[in-house]
Design a protein around this motif. Structure first.
Motif, PDB file in Angstrom:
ATOM      1  N   THR A 121       7.619  10.254  59.460  1.00 30.03           N
ATOM      2  CA  THR A 121       7.038   9.704  58.239  1.00 30.03           C
ATOM      3  C   THR A 121       6.169  10.766  57.582  1.00 30.03           C
ATOM      4  O   THR A 121       5.789  11.746  58.218  1.00 30.03           O
ATOM      5  N   ASP A 122       5.857  10.552  56.343  1.00 34.03           N
ATOM      6  CA  ASP A 122       4.987  11.449  55.590  1.00 34.03           C
ATOM      7  C   ASP A 122       3.568  11.296  56.119  1.00 34.03           C
ATOM      8  O   ASP A 122       3.040  10.193  56.198  1.00 34.03           O
ATOM      9  N   ALA A 123       2.951  12.409  56.493  1.00 33.23           N
ATOM     10  CA  ALA A 123       1.579  12.366  57.014  1.00 33.23           C
ATOM     11  C   ALA A 123       0.576  12.856  55.988  1.00 33.23           C
ATOM     12  O   ALA A 123      -0.602  13.025  56.303  1.00 33.23           O
ATOM     13  N   GLY A 124       1.044  13.101  54.772  1.00 34.36           N
ATOM     14  CA  GLY A 124       0.142  13.537  53.718  1.00 34.36           C
ATOM     15  C   GLY A 124       0.464  14.929  53.218  1.00 34.36           C
ATOM     16  O   GLY A 124       1.285  15.648  53.783  1.00 34.36           O
ATOM     17  N   THR A 125      -0.224  15.281  52.153  1.00 35.44           N
ATOM     18  CA  THR A 125      -0.017  16.584  51.526  1.00 35.44           C
ATOM     19  C   THR A 125      -1.355  17.285  51.408  1.00 35.44           C
ATOM     20  O   THR A 125      -2.360  16.674  51.032  1.00 35.44           O
ATOM     21  N   VAL A 126      -1.359  18.566  51.724  1.00 35.25           N
ATOM     22  CA  VAL A 126      -2.548  19.401  51.565  1.00 35.25           C
ATOM     23  C   VAL A 126      -2.106  20.579  50.706  1.00 35.25           C
ATOM     24  O   VAL A 126      -1.286  21.389  51.129  1.00 35.25           O
ATOM     25  N   GLY A 127      -2.632  20.645  49.496  1.00 34.02           N
ATOM     26  CA  GLY A 127      -2.183  21.672  48.560  1.00 34.02           C
ATOM     27  C   GLY A 127      -0.723  21.440  48.241  1.00 34.02           C
ATOM     28  O   GLY A 127      -0.340  20.355  47.830  1.00 34.02           O
ATOM     29  N   CYS A 128       0.092  22.426  48.499  1.00 31.07           N
ATOM     30  CA  CYS A 128       1.529  22.259  48.254  1.00 31.07           C
ATOM     31  C   CYS A 128       2.301  22.003  49.546  1.00 31.07           C
ATOM     32  O   CYS A 128       3.526  21.952  49.548  1.00 31.07           O
ATOM     33  N   LYS A 129       1.583  21.805  50.663  1.00 28.22           N
ATOM     34  CA  LYS A 129       2.240  21.580  51.952  1.00 28.22           C
ATOM     35  C   LYS A 129       2.322  20.094  52.276  1.00 28.22           C
ATOM     36  O   LYS A 129       1.304  19.401  52.281  1.00 28.22           O
ATOM     37  N   ARG A 130       3.540  19.643  52.561  1.00 22.70           N
ATOM     38  CA  ARG A 130       3.762  18.260  52.980  1.00 22.70           C
ATOM     39  C   ARG A 130       3.810  18.234  54.499  1.00 22.70           C
ATOM     40  O   ARG A 130       4.504  19.030  55.122  1.00 22.70           O
ATOM     41  N   TYR A 131       3.054  17.341  55.083  1.00 23.26           N
ATOM     42  CA  TYR A 131       2.998  17.219  56.535  1.00 23.26           C
ATOM     43  C   TYR A 131       3.813  16.014  56.989  1.00 23.26           C
ATOM     44  O   TYR A 131       3.892  15.007  56.282  1.00 23.26           O
ATOM     45  N   TYR A 132       4.412  16.160  58.178  1.00 18.90           N
ATOM     46  CA  TYR A 132       5.273  15.129  58.744  1.00 18.90           C
ATOM     47  C   TYR A 132       4.694  14.662  60.066  1.00 18.90           C
ATOM     48  O   TYR A 132       4.075  15.441  60.798  1.00 18.90           O
ATOM     49  N   ARG A 133       4.914  13.379  60.366  1.00 18.79           N
ATOM     50  CA  ARG A 133       4.423  12.774  61.610  1.00 18.79           C
ATOM     51  C   ARG A 133       5.590  12.082  62.305  1.00 18.79           C
ATOM     52  O   ARG A 133       6.351  11.351  61.682  1.00 18.79           O
ATOM     53  N   LEU A 134       5.698  12.288  63.593  1.00 19.03           N
ATOM     54  CA  LEU A 134       6.736  11.662  64.394  1.00 19.03           C
ATOM     55  C   LEU A 134       6.412  10.179  64.575  1.00 19.03           C
ATOM     56  O   LEU A 134       5.261   9.817  64.835  1.00 19.03           O
ATOM     57  N   THR A 135       7.404   9.317  64.451  1.00 15.57           N
ATOM     58  CA  THR A 135       7.234   7.882  64.686  1.00 15.57           C
ATOM     59  C   THR A 135       7.621   7.573  66.133  1.00 15.57           C
ATOM     60  O   THR A 135       8.113   8.445  66.860  1.00 15.57           O
ATOM     61  N   ALA A 136       7.443   6.335  66.530  1.00 10.13           N
ATOM     62  CA  ALA A 136       7.854   5.916  67.874  1.00 10.13           C
ATOM     63  C   ALA A 136       9.359   6.134  68.055  1.00 10.13           C
ATOM     64  O   ALA A 136       9.806   6.571  69.124  1.00 10.13           O
ATOM     65  N   ALA A 137      10.149   5.873  67.021  1.00  9.16           N
ATOM     66  CA  ALA A 137      11.602   6.089  67.098  1.00  9.16           C
ATOM     67  C   ALA A 137      11.915   7.578  67.263  1.00  9.16           C
ATOM     68  O   ALA A 137      12.830   7.951  68.006  1.00  9.16           O
ATOM     69  N   GLY A 138      11.164   8.427  66.593  1.00  7.86           N
ATOM     70  CA  GLY A 138      11.356   9.873  66.729  1.00  7.86           C
ATOM     71  C   GLY A 138      10.994  10.357  68.117  1.00  7.86           C
ATOM     72  O   GLY A 138      11.691  11.201  68.696  1.00  7.86           O
ATOM     73  N   LYS A 139       9.917   9.825  68.659  1.00  9.74           N
ATOM     74  CA  LYS A 139       9.518  10.183  70.030  1.00  9.74           C
ATOM     75  C   LYS A 139      10.580   9.744  71.023  1.00  9.74           C
ATOM     76  O   LYS A 139      10.923  10.481  71.948  1.00  9.74           O
ATOM     77  N   ALA A 140      11.121   8.545  70.817  1.00  8.83           N
ATOM     78  CA  ALA A 140      12.170   8.033  71.705  1.00  8.83           C
ATOM     79  C   ALA A 140      13.430   8.892  71.606  1.00  8.83           C
ATOM     80  O   ALA A 140      14.078   9.179  72.623  1.00  8.83           O
ATOM     81  N   ALA A 141      13.788   9.324  70.396  1.00  9.01           N
ATOM     82  CA  ALA A 141      14.968  10.179  70.207  1.00  9.01           C
ATOM     83  C   ALA A 141      14.765  11.515  70.918  1.00  9.01           C
ATOM     84  O   ALA A 141      15.674  12.011  71.592  1.00  9.01           O
ATOM     85  N   TYR A 142      13.582  12.085  70.789  1.00  7.06           N
ATOM     86  CA  TYR A 142      13.280  13.361  71.451  1.00  7.06           C
ATOM     87  C   TYR A 142      13.357  13.199  72.969  1.00  7.06           C
ATOM     88  O   TYR A 142      13.998  13.984  73.662  1.00  7.06           O
ATOM     89  N   GLU A 143      12.696  12.186  73.500  1.00  2.65           N
ATOM     90  CA  GLU A 143      12.682  11.972  74.954  1.00  2.65           C
ATOM     91  C   GLU A 143      14.080  11.658  75.478  1.00  2.65           C
ATOM     92  O   GLU A 143      14.451  12.114  76.559  1.00  2.65           O
ATOM     93  N   GLY A 144      14.858  10.902  74.722  1.00  3.28           N
ATOM     94  CA  GLY A 144      16.226  10.591  75.124  1.00  3.28           C
ATOM     95  C   GLY A 144      17.084  11.845  75.203  1.00  3.28           C
ATOM     96  O   GLY A 144      17.865  12.028  76.145  1.00  3.28           O
ATOM     97  N   GLU A 145      16.954  12.717  74.216  1.00  2.00           N
ATOM     98  CA  GLU A 145      17.725  13.961  74.214  1.00  2.00           C
ATOM     99  C   GLU A 145      17.246  14.902  75.306  1.00  2.00           C
ATOM    100  O   GLU A 145      18.052  15.568  75.965  1.00  2.00           O
ATOM    101  N   ARG A 146      15.947  14.956  75.526  1.00  6.66           N
ATOM    102  CA  ARG A 146      15.414  15.793  76.597  1.00  6.66           C
ATOM    103  C   ARG A 146      15.956  15.330  77.946  1.00  6.66           C
ATOM    104  O   ARG A 146      16.379  16.136  78.779  1.00  6.66           O
TER     105      ARG A 146
END
Length: 133
Positions: free
Chosen positions: A63-88
Motif C-alpha cells: 500500500t501507499d505509505a506516503g510521499t516525501v518530496g517527490c519520493k513515494r513510499y510503499y508499505r508491505l501489507t499482511a498479504a504481501g508478508k504472507a506472499a514473501y514468507e510463502g515464497e521463501r
C-alpha cells in the motif's frame, strides 16, 4: 492445473518484497537494497520496479505509505508478508530437496554412470533418442 497469478514469484518480485520486509521504502531504496543484498546479481530497472510495485499494489501486497518530496513510499501489507514468507518457504523446500537428492542420488545418476562409459567407448546414442534410466 494452471498456476494462479502470483503463486510463484520471480527473482525480482522476491527481492522487492524482501526489501519491504525491512519497512517502508521508496523505489530507489528498494533498488539499492536488492542490488546490495544480492551482491549486484539483482538489478531492478525503473520499468521493472514500477511495474512490479503497481502489480503488487493491485494484488493487495503493498500500500501507499506516503510521499516525501517527490519520493513515494510503499508499505508491505499482511498479504504481501504472507506472499514473501510463502515464497521463501517454497525456495527453502527446493534447497532442502536438492541437498537431500545429493546425499541419496542413485549410482546411475552420479559421475561415471553407464552413459558416460558408452560415450567414452564411442558408442553414441542415435540422434533424438534418450537413454533409459
Amino acid at each position: 492445473m494452471p498456476k494462479q497469478a502470483m503463486e510463484n514469484l520471480t527473482e525480482s518480485m522476491f527481492y522487492v518484497l524482501m526489501a519491504l520486509q525491512r519497512g517502508d521504502a521508496c523505489g530507489a531504496e528498494i533498488t539499492a537494497y536488492a542490488a546490495q543484498v544480492s551482491g549486484g546479481a539483482v538489478r531492478l530497472g525503473p520499468a521493472t520496479l514500477y511495474t512490479l510495485l503497481a502489480r503488487f499494489e493491485k494484488e493487495g501486497f503493498l500500500t501507499d505509505a506516503g510521499t516525501v518530496g517527490c519520493k513515494r513510499y510503499y508499505r508491505l501489507t499482511a498479504a504481501g508478508k504472507a506472499a514473501y514468507e510463502g515464497e521463501r518457504a517454497r525456495l527453502q523446500r527446493c534447497l532442502d530437496d536438492a541437498a537431500r537428492a545429493e546425499i541419496t542420488a542413485p549410482a546411475s545418476l552420479t559421475k561415471g554412470d553407464a552413459r558416460d562409459e558408452t560415450a567414452r567407448q564411442g558408442n553414441r546414442l542415435p540422434s533424438g533418442s534418450l537413454p533409459v534410466l
